[in-house]
Design an enzyme around this catalytic site. Structure first.
Site, short mmCIF file in Angstrom:
data_model
loop_
_atom_site.label_atom_id
_atom_site.label_comp_id
_atom_site.label_asym_id
_atom_site.label_seq_id
_atom_site.Cartn_x
_atom_site.Cartn_y
_atom_site.Cartn_z
N ASP A 10 0.88 -1.04 0.11
CA ASP A 10 0.03 -0.01 0.07
C ASP A 10 0.88 1.16 -0.01
O ASP A 10 2.32 1.00 0.20
CB ASP A 10 -0.83 0.06 1.31
CG ASP A 10 -1.79 1.34 1.28
OD1 ASP A 10 -2.40 1.53 0.37
OD2 ASP A 10 -1.87 1.90 2.38
N SER A 11 0.43 2.18 -0.40
CA SER A 11 1.04 3.70 -0.11
C SER A 11 1.55 3.85 1.18
O SER A 11 2.56 4.50 1.58
CB SER A 11 0.29 5.02 -0.63
OG SER A 11 -0.94 5.00 0.17
N TYR A 42 -0.47 8.46 -2.34
CA TYR A 42 -0.35 8.36 -3.84
C TYR A 42 -1.69 9.01 -4.45
O TYR A 42 -1.49 9.24 -5.55
CB TYR A 42 -0.47 6.72 -3.92
CG TYR A 42 0.84 5.95 -3.83
CD1 TYR A 42 1.92 6.59 -3.34
CD2 TYR A 42 0.71 4.59 -4.49
CE1 TYR A 42 3.01 5.89 -3.04
CE2 TYR A 42 1.93 3.88 -4.23
CZ TYR A 42 2.96 4.28 -3.52
OH TYR A 42 4.02 3.59 -3.37
N CYS A 73 -3.76 -0.89 -2.17
CA CYS A 73 -3.94 0.63 -2.28
C CYS A 73 -4.73 0.64 -3.79
O CYS A 73 -4.55 0.16 -4.73
CB CYS A 73 -2.58 1.24 -2.63
SG CYS A 73 -2.70 3.13 -3.03
N GLU A 151 -6.16 9.35 9.76
CA GLU A 151 -4.84 9.12 10.30
C GLU A 151 -4.56 9.83 11.53
O GLU A 151 -3.88 9.74 12.40
CB GLU A 151 -3.85 9.27 9.07
CG GLU A 151 -3.94 8.30 8.13
CD GLU A 151 -2.51 8.30 7.20
OE1 GLU A 151 -1.44 8.88 7.44
OE2 GLU A 151 -2.71 7.53 6.17
N CYS A 183 -11.43 3.51 -1.16
CA CYS A 183 -10.13 4.01 -0.62
C CYS A 183 -9.80 3.15 0.75
O CYS A 183 -10.79 2.77 1.29
CB CYS A 183 -10.03 5.48 -0.33
SG CYS A 183 -8.69 6.15 0.75
N HIS A 185 -8.65 3.66 3.51
CA HIS A 185 -9.07 4.30 4.83
C HIS A 185 -10.44 4.29 4.98
O HIS A 185 -11.01 4.33 6.17
CB HIS A 185 -8.57 5.98 4.78
CG HIS A 185 -7.11 5.94 4.90
ND1 HIS A 185 -6.03 5.44 3.91
CD2 HIS A 185 -6.20 6.57 5.62
CE1 HIS A 185 -5.01 5.92 3.91
NE2 HIS A 185 -4.78 6.20 5.53
N1 DGL Z 1 -4.00 3.91 -0.04
C1 DGL Z 1 -4.56 5.05 -0.80
C2 DGL Z 1 -5.78 4.39 -1.48
O1 DGL Z 1 -6.25 3.65 -1.19
C3 DGL Z 1 -4.95 6.23 0.04
C4 DGL Z 1 -3.83 6.85 0.68
C5 DGL Z 1 -2.86 7.74 -0.22
O2 DGL Z 1 -3.53 8.52 -0.95
O3 DGL Z 1 -1.79 7.30 -0.61
O4 DGL Z 1 -6.03 5.04 -2.70
#
Ligand code: DGL
Length: 268
Positions: A10-11, A42, A73, A151, A183, A185
Site C-alpha cells: 500500500d502507499s 499516492y 492501495c 490518520e 479507498c 481508509h
Molecule cells: N492507499 C490510498 C488509496 O487507497 C490512500 C492513501 C494515499 O493517497 O496514499 O487510494
C-alpha cells in the site's frame, strides 16, 4: 506454493484495512506487508508516478518468499495493476475488481463511488462496474480530506462527520442506492458514513470484497496454507516505522510490534 506468504503493498498505512480483512477471512495465511510511507500519499500523484512506485514496491515483495501480490492501495490498483500484471508472472490482485463486482451485484440503479483524486480520475471503478452492468448510473466523488482525518484518529469526531456530510449528502440527494468505499481508509469510517447516509444505502467495503476474492483465488489454485502453525507476519515501511506502529493501531485495534525499514525504493 501453499506455505509461501501473501505479499501486500500500500502507499502506507491504510492497506491495513485489507490486511485485517484477509487475516479475518484466512487467518492461516502469512502476510508480508510493505507500506511506502516515504512517498505517500499516492492519491494526489500522477498516474506515471503511481505506476513507478507500484512497480518498485512489487519488486521489493518479489524478493521475499511470496505466492501472490495483493495491491491493497486503491490508487495503485486503479493506475498500475495492468502494468504490474504485464511485468510479473506471479498472480497480482487489486482491490477494484472485487469491489466493482459486489457493487454491480447489489446496486439497483445508481451507484456512488468515492476515493482519492487519483482513483476517481482513473475511472477504474466506473469502467469495471459498467462492464458488469451497463445500465447502472455512476456518480463519482473524490474525498481527499478523509485520509488525513482517519490518520489523525478522528474516526468519530464531529469535524469528520461534517466533512462526510459535505462530501456525501449531495450523492444521497441524487438518489444513490449503493456506495463504494474506494479507498483503503474509508472502511474505518463505515459507521459515520452509514449514519450520514442512512440504512437505505448499501456500503461496499472494498477491503472485505478483496479478502473474499483472495480466498477464492487461493482455494481455486489449491494454494491455501494447510499448516496450523504459521510464522509471524512481516511489516516493512520505507520510512518512519514509529508512526506506522502508532497510526496502525487505529486500523488494527492492536499494536504492531515488528516494523522494519525497507529503505528507500528507487528514486523519489
Ligand atoms: N492507499 C490510498 C488509496 O487507497 C490512500 C492513501 C494515499 O493517497 O496514499 O487510494
Amino acid at each position: 506454493m501453499n506455505k509461501k506468504a501473501i505479499g501486500m503493498f500500500d502507499s502506507g498505512i491504510g492497506g491495513l484495512t485489507v490486511y485485517r480483512a484477509i487475516k479475518e477471512k484466512i487467518p492461516r495465511e502469512r502476510i508480508i506487508y510493505l507500506g511506502d510511507t516515504a512517498r505517500l500519499p499516492y492519491g494526489s500523484k500522477s498516474a506515471e508516478t503511481i505506476i513507478r512506485f507500484s512497480e518498485e514496491n512489487a519488486r521489493f515483495l518479489l524478493e521475499k518468499n511470496i505466492k501472490i501480490i495483493v495491491v491493497a492501495c486503491n490508487s495503485s490498483s486503479a493506475h498500475a495493476l495492468p502494468r504490474l500484471q504485464d511485468l510479473f508472472s506471479i498472480p497480482i490482485v487489486g482491490v477494484i475488481e472485487a469491489g466493482a463486482e459486489a457493487a454491480a451485484k447489489c446496486a439497483k440503479k445508481r451507484i456512488g463511488v468515492i476515493g482519492t483524486a487519483a482513483t476517481i480520475r482513473s475511472r477504474a471503478y466506473e469502467n469495471a462496474i459498467l462492464e458488469k452492468k451497463g445500465t447502472l448510473e455512476i456518480l463519482s466523488r473524490d474525498c481527499p480530506l478523509l485520509v488525513p482525518l482517519v490518520e489523525e484518529g478522528w474516526v468519530e469526531h464531529r469535524i469528520t462527520r461534517l466533512v462526510v456530510e459535505e462530501y456525501l449528502l449531495p450523492l444521497k440527494d441524487q438518489g444513490i442506492d449503493t456506495l463504494v468505499l474506494g479507498c483503503t481508509h474509508y472502511p474505518v469510517l463505515k459507521n459515520v458514513i452509514a449514519q450520514v447516509l442512512g440504512p437505505q444505502i448499501q456500503l461496499i467495503d472494498s477491503a472485505m470484497t478483496t479478502a473474499d476474492r483472495v480466498l477464492r483465488m487461493l482455494r481455486n489454485m489449491g494454494w491455501l496454507n494447510p499448516a496450523d502453525e504459521i510464522a509471524d507476519d512481516e511489516f516493512h515501511v520505507t520510512d518512519f516505522p514509529e508512526r506506522f506502529r502508532k497510526v496502525g493501531e487505529i486500523f488494527l485495534g492492536r499494536k504492531i510490534e515488528n516494523v522494519e525499514v525497507a529503505g528507500p525504493l528507487g528514486r523519489i
